[in-house]
Write a protein that holds these residues in place. Structure first.
Motif, PDB file in Angstrom:
ATOM      1  N   HIS A  95      -8.265   2.436   4.183  1.00 40.96           N
ATOM      2  CA  HIS A  95      -7.848   1.750   2.725  1.00 40.96           C
ATOM      3  C   HIS A  95      -8.795   2.090   1.624  1.00 40.96           C
ATOM      4  O   HIS A  95     -10.124   1.489   1.806  1.00 40.96           O
ATOM      5  N   HIS A 103      -9.021   0.601  -1.971  1.00 39.09           N
ATOM      6  CA  HIS A 103      -8.741  -0.626  -2.814  1.00 39.09           C
ATOM      7  C   HIS A 103      -9.388  -0.454  -4.232  1.00 39.09           C
ATOM      8  O   HIS A 103     -10.413  -0.278  -4.285  1.00 39.09           O
ATOM      9  N   SER A 160       0.648  -1.253   0.043  1.00 41.69           N
ATOM     10  CA  SER A 160       0.009  -0.074  -0.024  1.00 41.69           C
ATOM     11  C   SER A 160       0.879   1.125   0.016  1.00 41.69           C
ATOM     12  O   SER A 160       1.965   1.258   0.264  1.00 41.69           O
ATOM     13  N   HIS A 195      -9.140  -3.218  -7.062  1.00 41.03           N
ATOM     14  CA  HIS A 195      -8.351  -4.527  -7.364  1.00 41.03           C
ATOM     15  C   HIS A 195      -8.089  -4.821  -8.793  1.00 41.03           C
ATOM     16  O   HIS A 195      -7.053  -5.326  -9.028  1.00 41.03           O
ATOM     17  N   HIS A 253      -3.810   0.493  -4.073  1.00 43.85           N
ATOM     18  CA  HIS A 253      -4.109   0.694  -2.704  1.00 43.85           C
ATOM     19  C   HIS A 253      -3.469   1.824  -1.584  1.00 43.85           C
ATOM     20  O   HIS A 253      -2.263   1.965  -1.747  1.00 43.85           O
TER      21      HIS A 253
END
Length: 416
Positions: free
Chosen positions: A253, A255, A12, A257, A262
């Motif tokens: 966080h 995200h 991240s 994908h 991230h």
């Protein structure tokens, strides 16, 4: 509690680290905002994916690049030249089927050039380009397709319909709804002393609208993010009725994908005691300075309201007269101490002088007076009768000795 994502936190990107202090019982807001297109959505016109066709032609001798058409994943395709209206097009289901091929009707020599099919994903910053060389011939037997080592070459018969192939069925270009399920924001919490890989998951919110909350009911009720997070780009966490147990490290966080993105934002939350309000109350009593009263409770405005017994701490500031009184007490005490010290020193010195006089008088305060002493010669009689044999040098001395022994002893009174 549900553990957080066990993925390596090094994957991240830490965007920010903030320290947040809030009063006990208040509402704390942990700001997590990102207005990048990758985290927000345009639900009316989905502009995250776009395909456009360009042509590089030197037919007119000017070697120019021209935009032919483009199409967004949730919009209609657009043809730039009026000459090409209804003549060139792409399939309407291109972003569903993954077929972005360009169809050209009634090709002419002016259509010769190098065509490029450009796929852009603005969310993920992905760019893919497919180039095709188009040549026009007037002989049907010369129509052909081949690979020149860099790009495909299509030789089409003039006046026919030709299709320039551009097919990409990767899910990043075709699965819009699945992509929304892969865009997610989640909040984690680490109590003091707990490492990142053992943090507790609090909330998951997907771009599709699906929400998941974890932990006990009271935690799910007091910690929340808005439903319009992906529409506004505001993923802030709101904690109501803050308690000391809410201290710790929180992580936001973001995200994506499909794109492999991230982002992580870290917040250190500290809970402090609430500050009580201080009100100034003017007392109208004579000879009393204004006092400052601390009221830990609100005062009712209605005089008919019955209140219970409350304790009011009133602090009256000291006046100048009171200061001089205290200073006088201190000086009097100091003077008394000095007087006592002087008396002790004088008494000690007087006693030492008395001791020296006694020692001197012990040995020399009386003079010896011989008249006060009586000489008793009776104890010498025993020695008179003894026969003292002496050797005299002549007779004169011998006679004087005998005369001295013949006289009796007399008592001599020295006072007469």
């Amino acid at each position: 509690s549900v553990p957080a994502d066990a993925s390596n936190p090094q994957d991240s990107v830490v965007v920010s680290v903030l320290n947040i202090s809030a009063a006990l019982g208040s509402q704390a807001v942990l700001p997590c905002k990102s207005y990048r297109m990758v985290w927000t959505q345009d639900r009316l016109n989905d502009r995250q994916r776009v395909v456009h066709w360009d042509v590089y032609s030197n037919y007119y001798g000017d070697n120019k690049m021209e935009r032919l058409c483009d199409m967004y994943s949730a919009g209609d395709q657009r043809v730039y030249s009026s000459y090409n209206q209804g003549r060139i097009f792409m399939p309407q289901n291109a972003f569903t089927d993954g077929n972005f091929s360009l169809v050209i009707k009634d090709v002419a020599e002016s259509d010769e050039g190098t065509y490029s099919c450009n796929l852009h994903h603005h969310y993920c910053h992905l760019y893919e380009t497919v180039k095709i060389q188009l040549a026009i011939t007037k002989k049907a037997e010369d129509a052909n397709q081949y690979w020149d080592g860099e790009k495909p070459v299509i030789v089409a018969l003039e006046g026919s319909t030709v299709t320039l192939p551009c097919v990409n069925r990767n899910h990043i270009w075709t699965e819009r709804h699945s992509e929304e399920e892969q865009q997610v924001v989640h909040w984690d919490r680490q109590p003091p002393g707990v490492p990142h890989d053992r943090a507790d998951r609090l909330i998951d919110l997907y771009a599709s609208g699906e929400r998941r909350s974890y932990g006990p009911l009271f935690i799910r009720q007091k910690m929340n993010i808005t439903d319009t997070a992906f529409a506004l780009g505001d993923f802030s966490l709101r904690i109501s009725q803050l308690e000391s147990a809410d201290e710790g490290t929180y992580s936001c966080h973001l995200h994506h994908h499909y794109c492999g993105l991230h982002e992580r934002r870290i917040y250190q939350v500290f809970v402090t005691e609430p500050v009580r309000e201080t009100k100034v109350v003017n007392l109208t009593t004579h000879n009393i300075a204004p006092a400052i009263a601390c009221f830990p409770f609100p005062l009712p405005s209605d005089p008919n309201v019955v209140r219970g017994h409350n304790v009011i701490n009133v602090i009256i500031p000291e006046s100048r007269v009171h200061f001089f009184q205290q200073l006088g007490y201190i000086l009097a005490t100091l003077l008394l101490f000095i007087v006592l010290l002087i008396i002790v020193v004088l008494v000690t010195r007087k006693r030492r002088q008395r001791g020296y006089e006694y020692n001197v008088k012990k040995y020399g305060e009386k003079d010896v007076n011989l008249k006060e002493f009586t000489v008793d010669t009776t104890d010498l009689t025993q020695y008179k009768s003894e026969d003292i044999r002496l050797d005299y040098k002549n007779n004169i001395l011998k006679e004087k000795a005998e005369q001295a022994r013949s006289f009796p002893a007399k008592n001599i009174d020295l006072d007469k």
